[in-house]
Motif scaffolding. Structure first.
Motif, short mmCIF file in Angstrom:
data_model
loop_
_atom_site.label_atom_id
_atom_site.label_comp_id
_atom_site.label_asym_id
_atom_site.label_seq_id
_atom_site.Cartn_x
_atom_site.Cartn_y
_atom_site.Cartn_z
N UNK A 108 0.83 -1.21 0.00
CA UNK A 108 0.00 0.00 0.00
C UNK A 108 0.87 1.26 0.00
N UNK A 109 2.01 1.18 0.67
CA UNK A 109 2.94 2.32 0.67
C UNK A 109 3.45 2.57 -0.73
N UNK A 110 3.81 1.51 -1.44
CA UNK A 110 4.30 1.65 -2.81
C UNK A 110 3.20 2.15 -3.74
N UNK A 111 1.96 1.69 -3.51
CA UNK A 111 0.82 2.15 -4.31
C UNK A 111 0.58 3.64 -4.07
N UNK A 112 0.63 4.07 -2.82
CA UNK A 112 0.43 5.47 -2.48
C UNK A 112 1.49 6.34 -3.14
N UNK A 113 2.73 5.91 -3.09
CA UNK A 113 3.82 6.68 -3.69
C UNK A 113 3.63 6.82 -5.20
N UNK A 114 3.13 5.76 -5.85
CA UNK A 114 2.89 5.84 -7.29
C UNK A 114 1.83 6.87 -7.62
N UNK A 115 0.71 6.86 -6.87
CA UNK A 115 -0.36 7.81 -7.13
C UNK A 115 0.12 9.25 -6.89
N UNK A 116 0.86 9.48 -5.83
CA UNK A 116 1.37 10.82 -5.53
C UNK A 116 2.31 11.28 -6.64
N UNK A 117 3.17 10.38 -7.11
CA UNK A 117 4.08 10.73 -8.20
C UNK A 117 3.32 11.12 -9.46
N UNK A 118 2.28 10.37 -9.78
CA UNK A 118 1.47 10.68 -10.97
C UNK A 118 0.79 12.04 -10.82
N UNK A 119 0.25 12.30 -9.62
CA UNK A 119 -0.40 13.59 -9.38
C UNK A 119 0.57 14.74 -9.52
N UNK A 120 1.78 14.58 -8.99
CA UNK A 120 2.79 15.64 -9.05
C UNK A 120 3.26 15.89 -10.48
N UNK A 121 3.24 14.85 -11.30
CA UNK A 121 3.64 15.01 -12.71
C UNK A 121 2.70 15.95 -13.45
N UNK A 122 1.43 15.96 -13.07
CA UNK A 122 0.44 16.79 -13.75
C UNK A 122 0.47 18.25 -13.28
N UNK A 123 1.00 18.50 -12.08
CA UNK A 123 0.96 19.85 -11.52
C UNK A 123 1.71 20.85 -12.40
N UNK A 124 2.98 20.61 -12.78
CA UNK A 124 3.66 21.60 -13.63
C UNK A 124 3.02 21.76 -15.01
N UNK A 125 2.42 20.68 -15.52
CA UNK A 125 1.73 20.78 -16.81
C UNK A 125 0.54 21.73 -16.68
N UNK A 126 -0.24 21.55 -15.62
CA UNK A 126 -1.40 22.40 -15.39
C UNK A 126 -0.97 23.85 -15.18
N UNK A 127 0.10 24.06 -14.41
CA UNK A 127 0.58 25.42 -14.16
C UNK A 127 1.03 26.09 -15.45
N UNK A 128 1.70 25.33 -16.33
CA UNK A 128 2.16 25.89 -17.60
C UNK A 128 0.98 26.27 -18.50
N UNK A 129 -0.04 25.44 -18.52
CA UNK A 129 -1.22 25.72 -19.35
C UNK A 129 -1.96 26.96 -18.85
N UNK A 130 -2.01 27.13 -17.53
CA UNK A 130 -2.66 28.32 -16.96
C UNK A 130 -1.82 29.56 -17.26
N UNK A 131 -0.49 29.44 -17.10
CA UNK A 131 0.41 30.58 -17.31
C UNK A 131 0.40 31.06 -18.75
N UNK A 132 0.19 30.16 -19.68
CA UNK A 132 0.18 30.53 -21.10
C UNK A 132 -1.23 30.81 -21.62
N UNK A 133 -2.20 30.84 -20.70
CA UNK A 133 -3.61 31.11 -21.03
C UNK A 133 -4.24 30.04 -21.92
N UNK A 134 -3.61 28.88 -21.97
CA UNK A 134 -4.23 27.77 -22.68
C UNK A 134 -5.47 27.29 -21.92
N UNK A 135 -5.43 27.51 -20.61
CA UNK A 135 -6.60 27.26 -19.75
C UNK A 135 -6.94 28.57 -19.06
N UNK A 136 -8.17 29.01 -19.21
CA UNK A 136 -8.63 30.26 -18.60
C UNK A 136 -9.40 29.92 -17.32
#
Length: 205
Positions: A108-136
């Protein structure tokens, strides 16, 4: 036969797979498209699940071999899939693939770490899309801004409804595409939290 289910709790998943075997459905494979079963004679079987990912195929083969030498057949799972499914084939083998409670909790610890890693991977992508106004972001809180037809809200009668109904499907599609990444971030962090709670629960048993 194929069935789609989603589990965070491996104990519940194991119980379900073993009950399916008793009903005459032999578990063959698990993928993102669900569970694949083959009709067979009802069987009292024991299926256990571990969660491990491997950097190279050699380590994965060694891992499978270790379990098979202990009386457990590897049924489903790959080097990078994470979830590894084992079926007890030696009646003299132990009824669990884990030697102690802490080892069992570790999946379960390894499963939790995988999900957290996946979530963190999306954070900079989302921030970049917001910063470039691709997402309003502002438009999501002011739905009228999602409609791009010039002068739409000044129209009246049939002219308004024709333009409004024509653009609405595009607005829905655009909104869903904008929300996809934040929803995925939220889901991954939620799943990671639930897996961490299961780790704490099993670790303290």
């Amino acid at each position: 036969m194929r069935k789609f289910k989603f589990f965070i709790d491996f104990d519940k998943e194991e119980k379900w797979l073993n009950e399916m075997a008793k009903k005459g459905y032999q578990f063959l494979h698990k993928s993102i498209f669900g569970y694949t079963f083959q009709e067979s004679e009802p069987e009292n079987t024991i299926i256990k699940i571990d969660f491990r990912r491997f950097k190279n195929q050699a380590d994965f083969i060694d891992y499978i071999t270790l379990f098979e030498d202990s009386g457990w057949k590897h049924v489903s799972g790959s080097k990078g899939s994470g979830a590894q499914y084992f079926k007890k084939i030696d009646p003299n083998a132990h009824d669990d693939i884990f030697s102690d409670q802490l080892s069992k909790a570790g999946k379960y610890k390894r499963l939790s770490e995988m999900f957290i890693e996946l979530g963190l991977c999306y954070v900079p992508i989302f921030a970049a899309l917001v910063a470039t106004d691709a997402i309003d972001i502002a438009a999501l809180f002011h739905p009228k801004q999602l409609y791009l037809t010039k002068g739409l809200w000044d129209m009246t009668g049939g002219e308004f409804w024709k333009a409004f109904l024509f653009e609405t499907p595009f607005v829905i599609f655009r909104t869903l595409s904008w929300l996809f990444i934040p929803i995925m971030i939220l889901l991954y962090f939620t799943f990671g939290y639930k897996a961490q709670m299961l780790f704490e629960k099993h670790k303290n048993q």
